[in-house]
Scaffold this motif. Structure first.
Motif, mmCIF file in Angstrom:
data_model
loop_
_atom_site.group_PDB
_atom_site.id
_atom_site.type_symbol
_atom_site.label_atom_id
_atom_site.label_comp_id
_atom_site.label_asym_id
_atom_site.label_seq_id
_atom_site.Cartn_x
_atom_site.Cartn_y
_atom_site.Cartn_z
ATOM 1 N N VAL A 28 16.641 20.003 -18.811
ATOM 2 C CA VAL A 28 15.617 19.778 -17.797
ATOM 3 C C VAL A 28 16.080 18.645 -16.887
ATOM 4 C CG1 VAL A 28 13.179 19.232 -17.370
ATOM 5 C CG2 VAL A 28 13.838 20.362 -19.509
ATOM 6 N N ALA A 29 15.767 18.750 -15.595
ATOM 7 C CA ALA A 29 15.980 17.637 -14.656
ATOM 8 C C ALA A 29 14.630 17.264 -14.060
ATOM 9 C CB ALA A 29 16.959 18.025 -13.563
ATOM 10 N N LEU A 30 14.241 15.996 -14.184
ATOM 11 C CA LEU A 30 12.983 15.518 -13.606
ATOM 12 C C LEU A 30 13.288 14.842 -12.274
ATOM 13 C CD1 LEU A 30 10.767 13.885 -16.405
ATOM 14 C CD2 LEU A 30 10.241 15.871 -14.991
ATOM 15 N N VAL A 31 12.974 15.539 -11.168
ATOM 16 C CA VAL A 31 13.290 15.031 -9.836
ATOM 17 C C VAL A 31 12.106 15.282 -8.910
ATOM 18 C CG1 VAL A 31 15.764 15.429 -10.127
ATOM 19 C CG2 VAL A 31 14.352 17.212 -9.100
ATOM 20 N N GLY A 32 12.152 14.699 -7.714
ATOM 21 C CA GLY A 32 11.119 14.951 -6.723
ATOM 22 C C GLY A 32 11.142 16.411 -6.279
ATOM 23 N N GLU A 33 9.971 16.935 -5.950
ATOM 24 C CA GLU A 33 9.883 18.338 -5.537
ATOM 25 C C GLU A 33 10.745 18.605 -4.310
ATOM 26 O OE1 GLU A 33 6.321 21.582 -5.179
ATOM 27 O OE2 GLU A 33 5.981 19.620 -4.247
ATOM 28 N N VAL A 34 10.762 17.670 -3.380
ATOM 29 C CA VAL A 34 11.566 17.845 -2.169
ATOM 30 C C VAL A 34 13.042 17.885 -2.515
ATOM 31 C CG1 VAL A 34 12.216 16.784 0.022
ATOM 32 C CG2 VAL A 34 9.833 16.799 -0.691
ATOM 33 N N GLY A 35 13.474 16.969 -3.390
ATOM 34 C CA GLY A 35 14.874 16.951 -3.793
ATOM 35 C C GLY A 35 15.275 18.217 -4.518
ATOM 36 N N ALA A 44 8.861 23.625 -12.444
ATOM 37 C CA ALA A 44 7.558 23.648 -13.110
ATOM 38 C C ALA A 44 6.827 22.347 -12.815
ATOM 39 C CB ALA A 44 7.746 23.813 -14.616
ATOM 40 N N LEU A 45 5.543 22.441 -12.494
ATOM 41 C CA LEU A 45 4.715 21.255 -12.297
ATOM 42 C C LEU A 45 4.359 20.677 -13.662
ATOM 43 C CD1 LEU A 45 2.298 22.513 -9.486
ATOM 44 C CD2 LEU A 45 4.439 21.244 -9.254
ATOM 45 N N VAL A 46 4.526 19.359 -13.806
ATOM 46 C CA VAL A 46 4.261 18.719 -15.106
ATOM 47 C C VAL A 46 3.263 17.568 -14.966
ATOM 48 C CG1 VAL A 46 6.396 19.401 -16.254
ATOM 49 C CG2 VAL A 46 6.391 17.366 -14.781
ATOM 50 N N GLY A 47 2.416 17.652 -13.955
ATOM 51 C CA GLY A 47 1.337 16.680 -13.815
ATOM 52 C C GLY A 47 1.752 15.317 -13.324
ATOM 53 N N LEU A 48 2.849 15.238 -12.585
ATOM 54 C CA LEU A 48 3.309 13.949 -12.059
ATOM 55 C C LEU A 48 3.247 13.954 -10.535
ATOM 56 C CD1 LEU A 48 6.457 12.920 -14.165
ATOM 57 C CD2 LEU A 48 4.177 11.905 -14.216
ATOM 58 N N GLU A 49 2.315 13.193 -9.981
ATOM 59 C CA GLU A 49 2.244 12.962 -8.535
ATOM 60 C C GLU A 49 2.041 11.473 -8.355
ATOM 61 O OE1 GLU A 49 0.580 15.538 -4.953
ATOM 62 O OE2 GLU A 49 -1.042 14.556 -6.054
ATOM 63 N N LEU A 50 3.069 10.813 -7.877
ATOM 64 C CA LEU A 50 3.096 9.356 -7.917
ATOM 65 C C LEU A 50 3.114 8.748 -6.519
ATOM 66 C CD1 LEU A 50 5.786 8.972 -10.720
ATOM 67 C CD2 LEU A 50 3.308 8.927 -10.981
ATOM 68 N N PRO A 51 2.323 7.684 -6.294
ATOM 69 C CA PRO A 51 2.387 6.995 -5.004
ATOM 70 C C PRO A 51 3.693 6.229 -4.855
ATOM 71 C CG PRO A 51 0.900 5.859 -6.499
ATOM 72 C CD PRO A 51 1.319 7.104 -7.194
ATOM 73 N N VAL A 52 4.191 6.216 -3.641
ATOM 74 C CA VAL A 52 5.457 5.547 -3.313
ATOM 75 C C VAL A 52 5.156 4.300 -2.490
ATOM 76 C CG1 VAL A 52 7.640 5.802 -2.091
ATOM 77 C CG2 VAL A 52 6.704 7.726 -3.370
ATOM 78 N N HIS A 53 5.814 3.202 -2.821
ATOM 79 C CA HIS A 53 5.508 1.903 -2.217
ATOM 80 C C HIS A 53 6.780 1.198 -1.744
ATOM 81 C CE1 HIS A 53 1.491 1.930 -4.296
ATOM 82 N NE2 HIS A 53 2.184 2.606 -5.204
ATOM 83 N N LEU A 67 0.847 -1.182 0.000
ATOM 84 C CA LEU A 67 0.000 0.000 0.000
ATOM 85 C C LEU A 67 0.893 1.245 0.000
ATOM 86 C CD1 LEU A 67 -2.829 -0.944 2.537
ATOM 87 C CD2 LEU A 67 -2.923 -0.942 0.038
ATOM 88 N N PRO A 68 0.389 2.397 -0.446
ATOM 89 C CA PRO A 68 1.246 3.594 -0.544
ATOM 90 C C PRO A 68 1.773 4.072 0.801
ATOM 91 C CG PRO A 68 -0.754 3.852 -1.858
ATOM 92 C CD PRO A 68 -0.950 2.615 -1.033
ATOM 93 N N LEU A 69 3.021 4.534 0.778
ATOM 94 C CA LEU A 69 3.613 5.213 1.935
ATOM 95 C C LEU A 69 3.356 6.718 1.862
ATOM 96 C CD1 LEU A 69 7.187 3.563 1.974
ATOM 97 C CD2 LEU A 69 5.061 2.644 2.908
ATOM 98 N N HIS A 70 3.315 7.253 0.623
ATOM 99 C CA HIS A 70 3.286 8.708 0.444
ATOM 100 C C HIS A 70 3.028 9.008 -1.028
ATOM 101 C CE1 HIS A 70 4.416 12.887 0.694
ATOM 102 N NE2 HIS A 70 5.524 12.740 0.001
ATOM 103 N N LEU A 71 2.522 10.200 -1.321
ATOM 104 C CA LEU A 71 2.406 10.683 -2.701
ATOM 105 C C LEU A 71 3.531 11.683 -2.949
ATOM 106 C CD1 LEU A 71 -1.403 11.357 -3.335
ATOM 107 C CD2 LEU A 71 0.044 9.693 -4.496
ATOM 108 N N GLU A 72 4.416 11.361 -3.884
ATOM 109 C CA GLU A 72 5.552 12.238 -4.164
ATOM 110 C C GLU A 72 5.340 12.969 -5.489
ATOM 111 O OE1 GLU A 72 10.445 12.155 -4.320
ATOM 112 O OE2 GLU A 72 9.322 10.401 -3.636
ATOM 113 N N ARG A 73 5.504 14.290 -5.448
ATOM 114 C CA ARG A 73 5.312 15.099 -6.646
ATOM 115 C C ARG A 73 6.643 15.266 -7.374
ATOM 116 N NH1 ARG A 73 1.525 20.135 -5.958
ATOM 117 N NH2 ARG A 73 3.170 20.874 -4.582
ATOM 118 N N ILE A 74 6.617 15.001 -8.686
ATOM 119 C CA ILE A 74 7.795 15.157 -9.533
ATOM 120 C C ILE A 74 7.703 16.501 -10.250
ATOM 121 C CG2 ILE A 74 9.138 14.174 -11.433
ATOM 122 C CD1 ILE A 74 8.999 12.439 -8.910
#
Length: 257
Positions: free
Chosen positions: A187-194, A210-219, A114-121
Protein backbone atom coordinates in the motif's frame (compact mmCIF):
# COMPACT_ATOMS: atom_id res chain seq x y z
CA UNK A 1 30.28 72.09 19.87
CA UNK A 2 26.68 72.79 20.86
CA UNK A 3 24.41 69.93 21.87
CA UNK A 4 22.13 68.63 19.06
CA UNK A 5 19.03 70.33 20.49
CA UNK A 6 20.81 73.69 20.61
CA UNK A 7 22.08 73.94 17.01
CA UNK A 8 21.71 77.49 15.64
CA UNK A 9 18.77 77.91 13.22
CA UNK A 10 21.11 78.96 10.39
CA UNK A 11 22.72 75.47 10.55
CA UNK A 12 19.49 73.54 10.02
CA UNK A 13 19.18 73.90 6.18
CA UNK A 14 22.74 72.61 5.79
CA UNK A 15 22.05 69.73 8.15
CA UNK A 16 18.85 68.80 6.28
CA UNK A 17 20.74 68.81 2.99
CA UNK A 18 23.38 66.44 4.38
CA UNK A 19 20.71 64.05 5.67
CA UNK A 20 18.83 64.05 2.34
CA UNK A 21 22.06 63.39 0.39
CA UNK A 22 22.95 60.50 2.72
CA UNK A 23 19.53 58.89 2.33
CA UNK A 24 19.70 59.29 -1.44
CA UNK A 25 23.05 57.55 -1.59
CA UNK A 26 21.84 54.72 0.62
CA UNK A 27 18.67 54.23 -1.43
CA UNK A 28 15.46 52.52 -0.30
CA UNK A 29 15.61 49.03 1.20
CA UNK A 30 15.26 46.32 -1.45
CA UNK A 31 11.89 44.55 -1.53
CA UNK A 32 12.08 40.90 -0.58
CA UNK A 33 15.57 41.30 0.83
CA UNK A 34 17.56 38.55 2.49
CA UNK A 35 15.96 39.47 5.82
CA UNK A 36 12.48 38.45 4.59
CA UNK A 37 11.32 35.22 6.27
CA UNK A 38 11.64 32.22 3.96
CA UNK A 39 8.72 29.83 3.37
CA UNK A 40 9.62 26.50 1.73
CA UNK A 41 7.12 24.28 -0.11
CA UNK A 42 7.64 20.78 -1.47
CA UNK A 43 9.16 20.89 -4.97
CA UNK A 44 7.66 17.49 -5.95
CA UNK A 45 4.00 17.89 -5.04
CA UNK A 46 2.46 18.81 -8.41
CA UNK A 47 0.04 20.57 -8.79
CA UNK A 48 -0.04 21.62 -5.13
CA UNK A 49 3.56 22.86 -5.07
CA UNK A 50 6.41 22.34 -7.49
CA UNK A 51 9.24 24.03 -9.42
CA UNK A 52 8.19 25.31 -12.86
CA UNK A 53 10.33 25.17 -16.00
CA UNK A 54 11.99 28.47 -15.07
CA UNK A 55 12.83 27.18 -11.57
CA UNK A 56 10.20 29.33 -9.84
CA UNK A 57 7.76 28.15 -7.12
CA UNK A 58 4.44 27.18 -8.70
CA UNK A 59 1.24 25.42 -7.75
CA UNK A 60 -1.70 25.79 -5.41
CA UNK A 61 0.17 26.51 -2.16
CA UNK A 62 2.65 29.08 -3.56
CA UNK A 63 -0.24 30.93 -5.23
CA UNK A 64 -2.27 31.01 -2.01
CA UNK A 65 0.78 32.29 -0.13
CA UNK A 66 1.53 34.97 -2.74
CA UNK A 67 -2.06 36.25 -2.56
CA UNK A 68 -1.90 36.30 1.26
CA UNK A 69 1.40 38.21 1.06
CA UNK A 70 -0.19 40.73 -1.33
CA UNK A 71 -3.13 41.30 1.00
CA UNK A 72 -1.16 41.38 4.25
CA UNK A 73 1.67 43.60 3.06
CA UNK A 74 4.29 41.40 4.75
CA UNK A 75 7.52 40.44 3.00
CA UNK A 76 8.09 36.70 2.49
CA UNK A 77 10.58 34.80 0.34
CA UNK A 78 8.55 31.88 -1.06
CA UNK A 79 10.64 29.01 -2.43
CA UNK A 80 10.38 25.29 -3.20
CA UNK A 81 12.81 22.59 -2.04
CA UNK A 82 12.95 18.82 -1.58
CA UNK A 83 10.60 17.86 1.23
CA UNK A 84 13.24 16.50 3.60
CA UNK A 85 15.37 19.65 3.20
CA UNK A 86 12.33 21.87 3.79
CA UNK A 87 11.50 19.93 6.95
CA UNK A 88 15.09 20.25 8.25
CA UNK A 89 15.00 24.00 7.60
CA UNK A 90 11.87 24.27 9.74
CA UNK A 91 13.46 22.25 12.53
CA UNK A 92 16.55 24.49 12.56
CA UNK A 93 14.48 27.68 12.42
CA UNK A 94 15.88 28.72 9.02
CA UNK A 95 12.52 28.69 7.21
CA UNK A 96 8.80 28.20 7.59
CA UNK A 97 7.22 25.14 5.98
CA UNK A 98 4.28 25.69 3.63
CA UNK A 99 1.83 22.89 2.87
CA UNK A 100 2.12 20.60 5.90
CA UNK A 101 -0.39 18.58 7.89
CA UNK A 102 -0.84 19.65 11.50
CA UNK A 103 -0.98 17.42 14.55
CA UNK A 104 -0.95 18.10 18.28
CA UNK A 105 2.76 17.30 18.26
CA UNK A 106 3.45 19.87 15.55
CA UNK A 107 1.39 22.54 17.33
CA UNK A 108 3.56 22.04 20.38
CA UNK A 109 6.74 22.87 18.45
CA UNK A 110 5.75 25.56 15.94
CA UNK A 111 3.10 28.15 15.34
CA UNK A 112 0.51 26.87 12.87
CA UNK A 113 -1.32 29.05 10.36
CA UNK A 114 -4.98 28.94 9.45
CA UNK A 115 -5.67 26.21 6.84
CA UNK A 116 -4.66 26.71 3.22
CA UNK A 117 -6.57 23.67 1.94
CA UNK A 118 -8.06 20.29 2.90
CA UNK A 119 -6.01 17.49 1.34
CA UNK A 120 -7.45 14.00 1.03
CA UNK A 121 -5.10 11.06 1.61
CA UNK A 122 -5.81 7.82 -0.24
CA UNK A 123 -4.45 4.29 -0.15
CA UNK A 124 -3.00 3.26 -3.51
CA UNK A 125 -2.99 -0.50 -4.11
CA UNK A 126 -2.29 -2.90 -6.97
CA UNK A 127 -5.51 -3.44 -8.92
CA UNK A 128 -5.50 -7.13 -8.04
CA UNK A 129 -4.99 -6.48 -4.31
CA UNK A 130 -7.54 -8.05 -1.97
CA UNK A 131 -7.11 -5.28 0.65
CA UNK A 132 -10.55 -3.80 1.40
CA UNK A 133 -9.69 -1.17 4.05
CA UNK A 134 -12.07 1.76 4.53
CA UNK A 135 -10.22 3.19 7.55
CA UNK A 136 -6.50 3.80 7.86
CA UNK A 137 -6.33 1.60 10.99
CA UNK A 138 -7.31 -1.39 8.83
CA UNK A 139 -4.00 -1.08 6.93
CA UNK A 140 -2.01 -2.08 9.99
CA UNK A 141 -1.27 -5.67 8.83
CA UNK A 142 0.03 -4.58 5.41
CA UNK A 143 3.43 -3.25 4.37
CA UNK A 144 2.58 0.41 3.83
CA UNK A 145 4.69 3.22 2.38
CA UNK A 146 4.34 6.64 4.02
CA UNK A 147 6.10 9.91 3.14
CA UNK A 148 8.91 10.81 5.54
CA UNK A 149 8.07 13.85 7.66
CA UNK A 150 4.36 13.81 6.83
CA UNK A 151 1.90 13.87 9.72
CA UNK A 152 -1.06 11.68 8.84
CA UNK A 153 -3.10 12.56 11.89
CA UNK A 154 -3.95 10.63 15.08
CA UNK A 155 -4.37 7.19 13.43
CA UNK A 156 -0.68 7.14 12.49
CA UNK A 157 0.87 9.59 14.97
CA UNK A 158 2.35 6.80 17.06
CA UNK A 159 2.71 4.24 14.29
CA UNK A 160 6.48 4.52 13.94
CA UNK A 161 6.96 3.29 17.51
CA UNK A 162 4.17 0.73 17.36
CA UNK A 163 5.61 -2.68 16.49
CA UNK A 164 2.28 -3.79 15.06
CA UNK A 165 2.60 -1.45 12.07
CA UNK A 166 4.65 -2.44 9.04
CA UNK A 167 5.66 0.96 7.68
CA UNK A 168 8.20 1.69 4.94
CA UNK A 169 8.92 5.45 4.70
CA UNK A 170 10.05 7.14 1.47
CA UNK A 171 11.33 10.71 0.90
CA UNK A 172 8.48 11.66 -1.47
CA UNK A 173 5.09 10.62 -2.81
CA UNK A 174 6.68 9.74 -6.15
CA UNK A 175 9.11 7.32 -4.50
CA UNK A 176 6.28 5.81 -2.46
CA UNK A 177 4.42 5.05 -5.68
CA UNK A 178 7.57 3.61 -7.26
CA UNK A 179 7.97 1.26 -4.30
CA UNK A 180 4.40 0.11 -4.84
CA UNK A 181 5.00 -0.40 -8.55
CA UNK A 182 8.13 -2.45 -7.80
CA UNK A 183 6.20 -4.66 -5.38
CA UNK A 184 8.25 -3.57 -2.36
CA UNK A 185 5.12 -2.46 -0.47
CA UNK A 186 1.47 -3.47 -0.54
CA UNK A 187 0.00 0.00 0.00
CA UNK A 188 1.12 3.60 -0.62
CA UNK A 189 -0.48 6.34 1.50
CA UNK A 190 -0.28 9.53 -0.58
CA UNK A 191 -2.37 12.59 -1.42
CA UNK A 192 -5.24 11.97 -3.83
CA UNK A 193 -3.83 14.51 -6.27
CA UNK A 194 -0.40 12.89 -6.18
CA UNK A 195 -1.89 9.45 -6.74
CA UNK A 196 -3.47 10.65 -9.97
CA UNK A 197 -0.70 12.84 -11.34
CA UNK A 198 2.61 11.35 -10.22
CA UNK A 199 2.07 7.88 -11.64
CA UNK A 200 2.91 6.94 -15.20
CA UNK A 201 -0.35 6.46 -17.20
CA UNK A 202 0.56 2.81 -17.77
CA UNK A 203 0.98 2.33 -14.03
CA UNK A 204 -2.41 3.91 -13.30
CA UNK A 205 -4.14 1.09 -15.16
CA UNK A 206 -2.50 -1.39 -12.78
CA UNK A 207 -3.45 0.38 -9.54
CA UNK A 208 -6.55 1.55 -7.74
CA UNK A 209 -7.19 4.00 -4.90
CA UNK A 210 -9.27 3.57 -1.78
CA UNK A 211 -10.58 6.24 0.60
CA UNK A 212 -9.46 5.52 4.17
CA UNK A 213 -11.06 8.39 6.06
CA UNK A 214 -8.14 10.81 5.94
CA UNK A 215 -8.85 14.43 4.96
CA UNK A 216 -6.36 16.70 6.60
CA UNK A 217 -6.02 20.50 6.74
CA UNK A 218 -2.80 21.90 5.32
CA UNK A 219 -1.01 24.77 7.06
CA UNK A 220 2.13 26.88 7.21
CA UNK A 221 4.36 25.94 10.15
CA UNK A 222 6.12 29.06 11.42
CA UNK A 223 9.39 28.81 13.41
CA UNK A 224 9.89 31.16 16.33
CA UNK A 225 12.38 33.15 14.24
CA UNK A 226 9.46 34.66 12.26
CA UNK A 227 7.93 37.76 13.90
CA UNK A 228 4.54 37.31 15.57
CA UNK A 229 3.15 40.23 13.56
CA UNK A 230 3.98 38.45 10.28
CA UNK A 231 2.14 35.32 11.44
CA UNK A 232 -0.86 37.36 12.60
CA UNK A 233 -1.17 39.39 9.40
CA UNK A 234 -0.88 36.28 7.22
CA UNK A 235 -3.67 34.63 9.24
CA UNK A 236 -5.88 37.69 8.80
CA UNK A 237 -5.30 37.53 5.04
CA UNK A 238 -6.05 33.79 4.91
CA UNK A 239 -9.27 34.31 6.91
CA UNK A 240 -10.45 36.99 4.49
CA UNK A 241 -9.50 34.82 1.50
CA UNK A 242 -11.64 32.02 2.93
CA UNK A 243 -14.58 34.34 3.66
CA UNK A 244 -14.65 35.99 0.22
CA UNK A 245 -14.23 32.72 -1.71
CA UNK A 246 -10.69 33.37 -2.96
CA UNK A 247 -9.31 30.13 -1.51
CA UNK A 248 -12.08 28.15 -3.19
CA UNK A 249 -11.45 29.82 -6.55
CA UNK A 250 -7.70 29.08 -6.42
CA UNK A 251 -8.41 25.45 -5.53
CA UNK A 252 -10.83 25.13 -8.44
CA UNK A 253 -8.26 26.55 -10.84
CA UNK A 254 -5.65 23.93 -9.90
CA UNK A 255 -7.69 20.89 -8.97
CA UNK A 256 -10.97 21.15 -10.86
CA UNK A 257 -10.09 22.09 -14.46
Amino acid sequence: MLPWGLLPHRSMPTLRMVVVMALTLLGPPAAGSATSPVVLCNDEHFPLSYRDDAGRPAGLYPEILREAVRRSGVQLDIRVAPWTRALRSLETGEAALGGAFSTTRARGQWRVSLPLHLERIVAVLPRESTVTATRVAELKPYRTCIVEGWNYGPPLDGALVDGGWNLDPAPSEALCLRKLEAGRVQVALVGEVGALRLSDPAVLTRTRTALVGLELPVHVFWPLTVPDETVRRMDVALRHMDEDGTLRRIVQRYLEP
